[in-house]
Design a protein around this motif. Structure first.
Motif, PDB file in Angstrom:
ATOM      1  N   ARG A   6       0.850  -1.197   0.000  1.00  0.00           N
ATOM      2  CA  ARG A   6       0.000   0.000   0.000  1.00  0.00           C
ATOM      3  C   ARG A   6       0.883   1.244   0.000  1.00  0.00           C
ATOM      4  NH1 ARG A   6      -1.810   3.561   3.827  1.00  0.00           N
ATOM      5  NH2 ARG A   6      -0.777   2.333   5.461  1.00  0.00           N
ATOM      6  N   LEU A   7       0.589   2.151  -0.914  1.00  0.00           N
ATOM      7  CA  LEU A   7       1.273   3.437  -0.999  1.00  0.00           C
ATOM      8  C   LEU A   7       0.222   4.533  -1.019  1.00  0.00           C
ATOM      9  CD1 LEU A   7       3.715   5.326  -1.526  1.00  0.00           C
ATOM     10  CD2 LEU A   7       3.372   4.902  -3.976  1.00  0.00           C
ATOM     11  N   GLN A   8       0.361   5.500  -0.110  1.00  0.00           N
ATOM     12  CA  GLN A   8      -0.581   6.621  -0.050  1.00  0.00           C
ATOM     13  C   GLN A   8       0.196   7.930  -0.057  1.00  0.00           C
ATOM     14  OE1 GLN A   8      -3.030   7.239   3.545  1.00  0.00           O
ATOM     15  NE2 GLN A   8      -4.766   7.575   2.183  1.00  0.00           N
ATOM     16  N   LEU A   9      -0.226   8.827  -0.927  1.00  0.00           N
ATOM     17  CA  LEU A   9       0.358  10.160  -1.029  1.00  0.00           C
ATOM     18  C   LEU A   9      -0.742  11.184  -0.774  1.00  0.00           C
ATOM     19  CD1 LEU A   9       2.431   9.650  -4.309  1.00  0.00           C
ATOM     20  CD2 LEU A   9       3.265   9.444  -1.957  1.00  0.00           C
ATOM     21  N   GLU A  10      -0.462  12.151   0.093  1.00  0.00           N
ATOM     22  CA  GLU A  10      -1.465  13.150   0.438  1.00  0.00           C
ATOM     23  C   GLU A  10      -0.827  14.532   0.454  1.00  0.00           C
ATOM     24  OE1 GLU A  10      -4.727  14.187   3.969  1.00  0.00           O
ATOM     25  OE2 GLU A  10      -3.337  12.501   4.190  1.00  0.00           O
ATOM     26  N   SER A  11      -1.542  15.485  -0.108  1.00  0.00           N
ATOM     27  CA  SER A  11      -1.088  16.871  -0.121  1.00  0.00           C
ATOM     28  C   SER A  11      -2.231  17.748   0.352  1.00  0.00           C
ATOM     29  CB  SER A  11      -0.649  17.278  -1.532  1.00  0.00           C
ATOM     30  OG  SER A  11      -0.265  18.644  -1.564  1.00  0.00           O
TER      31      SER A  11
END
Length: 865
Positions: A648-653
């Protein structure tokens, strides 16, 4: 004192139980006959080489009794059971002449008979037999069957002339023996040439076009598994190339050589045979396989069984004929976009599967029925797709029992109303309300015992990507795209400072393959309002104790009269009768001592300002305007697959859009220079989470599970720290189980705050899971990791990550646990011990807190990873 007595009594019972097990272990052959042997080990040799492959070892029909760390627990439990409890009871009942008569007169004849069926007479023996394991007594019938299996297996690998035998080896211990299986392989056979006999010209052409990917190759060793793979491959090729009715049974292979006769070359010729389709037992009625194209595609909306099709109306739409009764309740595109067959295109099995999946994904119809009518002369297909509608409205009611790092146990009740096809495009609208109550896992985190939450949501789901631009080429319908619009709120009490959360989002989901799922939250707005901010120093008791300790230097009303009103009398502490009042006393004291010119030393002033900053950050309301993308891959086939990986890879901005608007529309600012939206500073940060999970299926039901986690949230622009709801914590039932939730870190610190959190996290977990008895399973685990502050406004070197040297502050917890598997979920009990405590100094870090008093007991539901 009572606790000590209970613990002593408990230990005594455990001791008696263990003693019984040890005594029974001395008699593992209790139920092994005089001329019998207890099987202790199987060993397989192929050409004198020991074989350790599980695939081969599983061919053995009879295996030794299972053991737990070398101890045959289930066998010994079985041996504790009475062999014939009915006879034992009858012998006891008639041992004395008038015993049965006296019991009948005292209890009744019926109750005496029921006594013989009771748990203490018969039931416990049945229970021990059920959870135990009968002795694995060597059975030569099963042994011969194992040799036959070994011969068949190696024969399928090309060793057609192999021979297999077995030898029983008695051990020095009485009535115990091992079995050695010996296979003489001989020379393997190989495929010398591969010819074909294909009756259908279309099939022959398709075979020649796809010959390169064959699993059966010339000059390679014979392997029956490759022949089976080739049959499956060719069936898939033909059924995805227009031959809709192709059957795998039409494919066969002939070996053009007598393999029972020994020859030096060990080579053979193989012929691939593909027959025509046989529609009945009469071979003369066979049909030649042909590539079929679609002549017509009919869609029957709202189809009912035995419905008169002739009475239905129809419309033509983009090459499809849609039938309906009275009026068409669906937009034509909503139906045709879910169909992957096209007029004049060839049939593909893949399109049929995708059609079934996408229609199900609409959440408007039941599983579709797809029928094909064949024109044998022109090789054309008429496809009928029958769609049975689900109910327009439905009601859902759920009751859940859960476990989290905050709650020992929580119960939740929720109700939902679903409305399908609300706009004619297979959209689903849902209204839901929920309420929950839970018991705090660590009541030192709050003066209250229970937590509560109430909330509601409105969700609107579209079975397509809802976007101004056409995304079909990038995300086609076979990826099961969905758009979700949601708005909701919930109220939390007795968790921290009590919170009210409002959230709304626009999100997209799609699955490029069966194992991959992508989620893009294009817009996510979350407003977190602390409803009981004045209660900060009641909840965060550590912060209050630090501030009150500093205030002890200023509680003399004659020396500091301006501070006198901030103290209250603590009658329970005569040695130190004055303490800061909450909230007026704490607020007034902080404002006074941080004012210019107040006589306070720099160290105390720095600590007060640190506490003030902590209070401000944890009591301020948060406005999070963010976007995030999540990639998940899980190659697990089903729940019985214990060898898989998950990534699982999560990117948040967050905050970038609002920050960009501030260049055109001036925002108000607070005293710290933060830009405000309706009086609230918006958060600005970048966050990434990476998690990798791997499971290995070991022998006899054992599993080795591993997890690694990396998380980093970097504040910038309008923020100097990460919102509490987006920060990381350590400890708890699903993290490092040797520490209570929120009690680990940051870094080398220990319980600086009641809720310790930071913006950088590393985590590693290793767990060995093994069966014990029946549905009871055990686990040994090691949890490593910590949290740190980095790139934010925390300057304490003990709490910050300062390069590779900070990796020495990784905490290690080890322990063991029990699991009770109920198939649908698992009850989990874990006991963790602090093996390496980074809050200690030097050599005291290792095993200083490795004791029962410092251990942490965790209760969980399902596995932690």
């Amino acid at each position: 004192m009572k606790i000590i007595n209970v613990l002593g009594h408990f230990r005594a019972k455990i001791g008696v139980f263990l003693l019984l097990l040890i005594l029974s272990s001395c008699n593992a052959i209790k139920k092994v006959g005089e001329n019998e042997f207890l099987l202790t080990k199987n060993t397989i040799y192929a050409d004198s080489i020991k074989i350790s492959e599980d695939q081969v070892k599983n061919l053995i029909s009879q295996k030794p009794n299972s053991s737990l760390f070398g101890y045959p627990l289930r066998l010994n439990l079985y041996n504790l059971a009475k062999e014939n409890p009915d006879s034992s009871y009858q012998n006891w009942l008639h041992r004395k002449e008038k015993r049965e008569q006296r019991l009948n007169s005292f209890l009744s004849k019926k109750q005496v008979n029921r006594l013989g069926e009771s748990f203490f007479v018969k039931g416990y023996s049945n229970f021990l037999k059920r959870v135990g394991e009968a002795p694995a007594i060597i059975d030569t019938t099963k042994t011969r069957k194992s040799t036959e299996r070994l011969q068949a297996y190696y024969g399928s690998k090309g060793y057609f002339n192999n021979t297999a035998s077995y030898t029983i080896l008695p051990k020095k211990k009485r009535k115990r023996a091992e079995i050695d299986y010996n296979v003489i392989l001989g020379k393997p056979y190989s495929v010398d040439s591969l010819s074909t006999r294909i009756l259908s010209s279309d099939i022959d052409s398709l075979y020649l076009d796809n010959k390169e990917g064959s699993f059966v190759k010339e000059k390679e060793q014979f392997d029956l598994a490759n022949f089976n793979r080739e049959r499956q491959r060719l069936t898939s090729v033909f059924r995805n190339s227009g031959v809709y009715n192709f059957q795998e049974s039409s494919i066969s292979f002939d070996i053009l050589r007598d393999t029972t006769k020994l020859r030096d070359d060990q080579k053979m010729d193989v012929q691939l045979n593909i027959k025509n389709f046989v529609g009945s037992n009469d071979q003369s009625k066979s049909q030649e396989y042909k590539v079929h194209r679609f002549e017509k595609i009919n869609i029957y909306a709202d189809y009912l069984f035995n419905q008169d099709i002739d009475s239905m109306q129809s419309i033509e739409h983009e090459g499809y004929t849609i039938y309906y009764k009275d009026r068409l309740r669906y937009k034509p595109n909503a139906l045709t976009d879910a169909i992957f067959f096209e007029k004049d295109s060839i049939y593909r099995d893949l399109d049929r599967i995708r059609t079934q999946r996408q229609i199900t994904n609409l959440n408007t119809f039941k599983y579709p029925n797809i029928d094909f009518e064949q024109d044998t002369i022109q090789s054309r297909l008429i496809t009928n797709i029958y769609l049975a509608a689900r109910s327009k409205y439905s009601l859902g009611l759920d009751f859940d029992i859960s476990r989290s790092d905050i709650q020992v146990v929580g119960t939740a009740l929720s109700g939902s109303v679903f409305a399908r096809n609300v706009f004619g495009g297979a959209e689903t609208l849902s209204f839901s309300v929920r309420g929950s109550i839970g018991v705090l896992s660590d009541q030192s985190l709050s003066e209250e015992t229970f937590t509560s939450e109430i909330g509601g949501d409105i969700n609107l789901t579209f079975p397509r990507i809802w976007f101004p631009l056409n995304t079909e080429k990038v995300i086609p319908y076979y990826m099961l795209p969905q758009t979700r619009l949601s708005i909701g709120t919930n109220f939390q009490q007795n968790i921290g400072l009590d919170k009210q959360v409002f959230n709304t989002s626009l999100a997209y989901n799609w699955s490029p393959s069966n194992f991959v799922k992508n989620t893009l939250e294009l817009i996510s707005i979350e407003f977190v309002r602390n409803t009981n901010a004045e209660n900060f120093f009641n909840v965060y008791n550590n912060s209050y104790q630090q501030l009150d300790a500093i205030a002890d230097n200023f509680d003399d009303p004659t020396e500091f009269p301006e501070l006198a009103d901030f103290f209250v009398v603590d009658a329970d502490n005569p040695a130190n009768p004055f303490r800061l009042g909450i909230p007026n006393g704490t607020t007034g004291f902080i404002n006074s001592v941080t004012a210019a010119g107040f006589p306070i030393d720099n160290e105390d002033l720095g600590n007060v300002r640190s506490i003030e900053e902590r209070q401000r950050r944890l009591t301020e309301n948060n406005l999070i305007f963010s976007s995030n993308f999540t990639f998940q891959k899980n190659n697990r086939i089903d729940t019985n697959d214990n060898s898989f990986y998950q990534y699982r890879l999560q990117l948040e901005s967050a905050g970038n859009v609002l920050s960009a608007f501030s260049s055109f529309i001036p925002f108000n600012t607070d005293d710290n220079g933060q830009k405000l939206v309706y009086g609230i500073p918006f958060s600005q940060y970048f966050k990434t989470d990476m998690e990798y999970i791997k499971h290995w299926d070991l022998d006899k039901g054992s599993v080795l599970a591993f997890r690694s986690l990396f998380g980093l949230a970097v504040p910038y622009g309008n923020s100097s720290s990460i919102p509490f709801v987006r920060s990381y914590f350590g400890g708890g039932a699903n993290d490092n189980r040797a520490w209570q939730v929120y009690s680990l870190g940051p870094g080398r610190t220990e319980n600086v705050n009641d809720f310790n959190e930071a913006n950088f996290k590393l985590g590693f977990n290793l767990e060995y899971r093994f069966p014990i008895v029946g549905d009871i399973k055990g686990a040994l685990f090691a949890d490593a990791g910590n949290i740190w502050n980095v790139f934010d406004n925390v300057n304490d070197t003990e709490a910050t990550f300062n390069g590779f040297s900070s990796l020495g502050d990784i905490a290690l917890g080890t322990g063991f646990g029990l699991r009770y598997d109920l198939s649908y979920f698992v009850f989990r009990f874990d006991l963790g011990f602090k093996t390496h405590n980074p809050a200690r100094i030097g050599s005291e870090r290792w095993f200083t807190d490795f004791n029962l008093n410092e251990s942490v007991f965790n209760i969980g539901i399902n596995y932690p990873f």
